[in-house]
Enzyme design. Structure first.
Site, PDB file in Angstrom:
ATOM      1  N   GLU A  84      -1.856  -4.952  -2.085  1.00 20.30           N
ATOM      2  CA  GLU A  84      -1.578  -5.944  -1.027  1.00 20.30           C
ATOM      3  C   GLU A  84      -1.987  -7.374  -1.376  1.00 20.30           C
ATOM      4  OE1 GLU A  84       0.328  -5.446   1.573  1.00 20.30           O
ATOM      5  OE2 GLU A  84       0.366  -3.260   1.832  1.00 20.30           O
ATOM      6  N   ASP A 112      -3.481   3.228   7.978  1.00 16.71           N
ATOM      7  CA  ASP A 112      -2.316   3.638   7.170  1.00 16.71           C
ATOM      8  C   ASP A 112      -1.969   5.108   7.372  1.00 16.71           C
ATOM      9  OD1 ASP A 112      -2.376   1.043   6.293  1.00 16.71           O
ATOM     10  OD2 ASP A 112      -2.999   1.503   4.239  1.00 16.71           O
ATOM     11  N   HIS A 140      -6.877  -1.331   7.871  1.00 18.89           N
ATOM     12  CA  HIS A 140      -5.960  -0.469   8.628  1.00 18.89           C
ATOM     13  C   HIS A 140      -6.101   0.973   8.184  1.00 18.89           C
ATOM     14  CE1 HIS A 140      -4.211  -4.527   7.908  1.00 18.89           C
ATOM     15  NE2 HIS A 140      -4.005  -4.503   9.207  1.00 18.89           N
ATOM     16  N   HIS A 153       0.807  -1.229   0.000  1.00 20.52           N
ATOM     17  CA  HIS A 153       0.000   0.000   0.000  1.00 20.52           C
ATOM     18  C   HIS A 153       0.835   1.272   0.000  1.00 20.52           C
ATOM     19  CE1 HIS A 153      -4.457   1.082   1.028  1.00 20.52           C
ATOM     20  NE2 HIS A 153      -4.004   1.763   0.009  1.00 20.52           N
ATOM     21  N   ASP A 170      -7.409  -1.696  -0.387  1.00 23.27           N
ATOM     22  CA  ASP A 170      -6.484  -2.695   0.167  1.00 23.27           C
ATOM     23  C   ASP A 170      -7.241  -4.014   0.277  1.00 23.27           C
ATOM     24  OD1 ASP A 170      -4.859  -4.276   1.872  1.00 23.27           O
ATOM     25  OD2 ASP A 170      -3.946  -2.464   2.705  1.00 23.27           O
ATOM     26  N   ASP A 230      -6.799  -6.394   2.033  1.00 16.92           N
ATOM     27  CA  ASP A 230      -6.981  -6.895   3.407  1.00 16.92           C
ATOM     28  C   ASP A 230      -8.211  -6.290   4.095  1.00 16.92           C
ATOM     29  OD1 ASP A 230      -6.242  -4.474   4.719  1.00 16.92           O
ATOM     30  OD2 ASP A 230      -4.142  -5.078   4.840  1.00 16.92           O
ATOM     31  N   ASP A 257      -9.951  -0.445   3.694  1.00 17.51           N
ATOM     32  CA  ASP A 257      -8.771  -1.039   4.331  1.00 17.51           C
ATOM     33  C   ASP A 257      -9.141  -1.536   5.730  1.00 17.51           C
ATOM     34  OD1 ASP A 257      -6.078  -1.552   5.151  1.00 17.51           O
ATOM     35  OD2 ASP A 257      -5.372   0.167   3.995  1.00 17.51           O
ATOM     36  N   HIS A 311       4.157   0.879   4.271  1.00 15.45           N
ATOM     37  CA  HIS A 311       2.779   0.639   3.793  1.00 15.45           C
ATOM     38  C   HIS A 311       1.739   0.997   4.857  1.00 15.45           C
ATOM     39  CE1 HIS A 311       2.039  -3.804   5.264  1.00 15.45           C
ATOM     40  NE2 HIS A 311       2.680  -3.103   6.154  1.00 15.45           N
TER      41      HIS A 311
HETATM   42 MN   LIG Z   1      -3.480  -0.534   3.567  1.00 10.68          MN
END
Ligand SMILES: [Mn+2]
Length: 338
Positions: A303, A154, A152, A125, A258, A260, A150, A167
């Site tokens: 990712e 980030d 997360h 990312h 992302d 994830d 995402d 990332h």
């Molecule tokens: Mn990310």
């Protein structure tokens, strides 16, 4: 407390009116691979772009509609810059991250100037730094809004990151509110991104670092985490998110997706998976609505790591990633008629 009350407390939006469609969606697509994994702690996202191509992404895009014109621009290559060699605290592989993103920004700018919508395939990312910087060379920061899908946030800086992996930092390098939290980084001097956190909205959050949580509260960051999705449903979340960053529908939209954000059931082949995530159906609905908004102007899909998991994990992850990209471009589960 009802969901509407909570959302109105976070930021005022009118959930009752639908998004204004605007004819931004391009039928001309430019695919760009970024085989780069040095912003991540796990090796292998550099294999993502070719895995997606070998899984048939380009053909699947062509099959969405006879009107779609897709060009594969190949992969980004970079050479390390000649710098003064000054080490910056807690930024792993900074020289590679900076050089790769500089080359990427040039390529994204070129694709837009070719009148195509860039879709950047990561890669980790950290490549959102270059991707969004490239878009910003063709528009103003006020005219661009970002949907960050995402698990997360980030939004770490080198002083707040627990790992030093870049990332986990791209969003914070792109916003003016956090500029004073960063030291001067000569290798990133080219990155002049001047976005406001007000133009960002996050969807799918469920793994947030301690300092990131403090920043979320300090800056009143717009987000819909997994609890919001449980409570409101993906339909209301999607519309509220797009309204929050694009109230009049007159801004162009960048989606930084992302993989994830998805539950590991649908995308286990990624370096920092987080359980209890979005279903593939929720992601397809989200991206179908993004397409319907008529505002999408650029996108990252990052990712995907074909070195993580077994053959079935990799196949599931690639299938999910392809379906998400295709939904953004106009593939619709209700059928396509042209
Ligand atoms: Mn990310």
């Amino acid at each position: 407390m009802s969901w509407s009350l909570k959302i109105f407390n976070k930021f005022p939006i009118n959930l009752s009116s639908s998004i204004h469609a605007r004819a931004f969606n391009s039928k001309a697509i430019g695919i760009l691979g970024v085989p780069f994994d040095k912003g991540a702690g796990t090796r292998g996202t550099d294999k993502g772009p070719n895995a997606l191509r070998e899984a048939g992404l380009i053909d699947e895009i062509k099959h969405i509609s006879s009107n779609i014109d897709v060009k594969d621009y190949g992969d980004v290559h970079y050479e390390l810059m000649n710098t003064n060699g000054r080490k910056i605290h807690n930024l792993n592989d900074l020289s590679d991250v900076a050089a790769c993103n500089k080359a990427l920004a040039d390529q994204v700018e070129k694709i837009i100037k070719d009148n195509r919508m860039p879709i950047t395939l990561g890669g980790c990312h950290s490549i959102a730094i270059g991707s969004i910087s490239g878009v910003l060379r063709t528009t103003t920061p006020d005219n661009l809004c970002i949907l960050w899908v995402d698990a997360h946030l980030d939004l770490n800086t080198n002083t707040t990151s627990p790992t030093g992996n870049m990332h986990g930092m791209p969003a914070s390098l792109l916003v003016k509110e956090l500029r004073s939290n960063w030291p001067t980084i000569p290798e990133l001097e080219w990155c002049k991104a001047d976005l406001s956190l007000r133009n960002f909205c996050w969807i799918g959050l469920r793994s947030i670092d301690y300092y990131e949580r403090i920043m979320m509260e300090q800056y009143g960051i717009k987000y819909f985490d997994m609890r919001d999705i449980d409570r409101m449903g993906i339909d209301k979340v999607t519309n509220a998110a797009l309204k929050a960053i694009n109230p009049n529908g007159d801004r162009q939209l960048h989606v930084s997706f992302d993989i994830d954000s998805l539950d590991p059931l649908f995308a286990n082949s990624t370096g920092t998976p987080a359980g209890a995530g979005l279903t593939l159906r929720e992601c397809l609905f989200l991206m179908e609505e993004v397409h319907r908004s008529g505002t999408l102007s650029s996108m990252d899909l990052v990712e995907v790591n074909p070195l993580v998991g077994d053959v079935r994990d990799v196949t599931n992850t690639l299938n999910s990633a392809k379906a998400i990209v295709c939904a953004a471009i106009g593939s619709n589960r209700s059928g396509n008629s042209s």
